[in-house]
Design an enzyme around this catalytic site. Structure first.
Site, mmCIF file in Angstrom:
data_model
loop_
_atom_site.group_PDB
_atom_site.id
_atom_site.type_symbol
_atom_site.label_atom_id
_atom_site.label_comp_id
_atom_site.label_asym_id
_atom_site.label_seq_id
_atom_site.Cartn_x
_atom_site.Cartn_y
_atom_site.Cartn_z
ATOM 1 N N SER A 143 0.908 -1.116 0.081
ATOM 2 C CA SER A 143 0.003 -0.042 0.011
ATOM 3 C C SER A 143 0.940 1.337 -0.176
ATOM 4 C CB SER A 143 -0.826 0.053 1.184
ATOM 5 O OG SER A 143 -1.699 1.259 1.390
ATOM 6 N N TYR A 156 -2.427 -1.552 10.197
ATOM 7 C CA TYR A 156 -2.507 -1.712 8.829
ATOM 8 C C TYR A 156 -0.987 -0.972 8.269
ATOM 9 C CZ TYR A 156 -4.136 -1.161 3.835
ATOM 10 O OH TYR A 156 -4.203 -1.175 2.598
#
Length: 257
Positions: A143, A156
């Protein structure tokens, strides 16, 4: 020779789009996900001889062993592993309220799962490299949050950052038989690529679109096509890299006025 890919987190979003894209390109795909309902939907729409689905929590070692035993029974080698599993919701709330269990959930769903699946896939990936006399590929879906953050996305961000580091470590450890790269998606609209019960059509403002230098928000197909390129001979000199596919957002300076 028909090639086989293994895709985790295959039920929805980027994973679903990648399954469909690769099968459209003639691949056979083993699709793994915790969401059995989503996998059943995919299986109903794709050729049975090109798709194997397996429902499993890939953060658990025994589940990964069972999944890869089924894959090995179905295919004697694999040219590609896509580590895409993870928790899509990044927001954890304030650090002082984040429990260890919730933190571990993000780590296991993405980073631990990638470790377990990569380790389990090695015999299949090496078998392809030996049979085809070409490198196999691992593509890790990280990401842009691996290199920049929003507030309160601790688990995350840590999982994706760890996966980015695992990428270059595996690249220098597993080559030349296996090339390992990562894709770091930015804002990818996955609403239309969810299972039917969760499917949604986006309604983004012009401002949201225009904040991207390319003039639009990303689509799962953008990632799927990049995965196919990283799995193919055109990227044969590429390993250990993280490719940001974000419409240029990580290169854009934004000021509050």
């Amino acid at each position: 020779m028909t090639k086989t890919a293994i895709i985790t987190g295959a039920g929805n979003g980027i994973g679903r789009a990648t399954v469909i894209h690769l099968i459209g390109e003639g691949w056979r795909v083993a699709a793994l996900d915790k969401d059995g309902e989503a996998l059943d939907e995919i299986a109903a729409s794709l050729p049975a001889d090109q798709l194997l689905t397996f429902t499993a929590d890939l953060g658990e070692e025994d589940a990964v062993k069972s999944a890869f035993k089924a894959i090995a029974d179905w295919a004697d080698n694999a040219a590609l592993l896509v580590n895409n599993s993870g928790i899509a919701q990044p927001h954890a709330g304030p650090l002082e309220d984040l429990t260890l269990d919730k933190w571990q959930g993000w780590i296991d769903a993405s980073l631990t799962a990638a470790f377990l699946c990569s380790r389990a896939a090695l015999p299949l990936l090496r078998a392809h490299a030996n049979a085809a006399d070409e490198a196999s590929a691992i593509v890790n879906i990280t990401s842009t949050r691996a290199i920049q953050s929003e507030p309160d996305t601790f688990g995350y961000a840590a999982a994706k950052g760890g996966l980015a580091a695992l990428t270059h470590c595996m690249a220098v450890s597993l080559g030349p038989q296996i090339r390992v790269n990562a894709i770091a998606p930015g804002w990818i609209e996955t609403g239309p690529w969810q299972k039917e019960a969760n499917r949604a059509q986006p309604d983004h403002s012009a401002k949201a679109e225009k904040q991207h230098p390319v003039g639009r928000i990303g689509k799962p197909q953008d990632i799927a096509e990049a995965v196919a390129w990283l799995a193919g001979p055109a990227s044969g000199f590429v390993t250990g890299q993280q490719l940001a596919i974000d419409g240029g957002m990580t290169r854009k300076m934004i000021y509050v006025s």
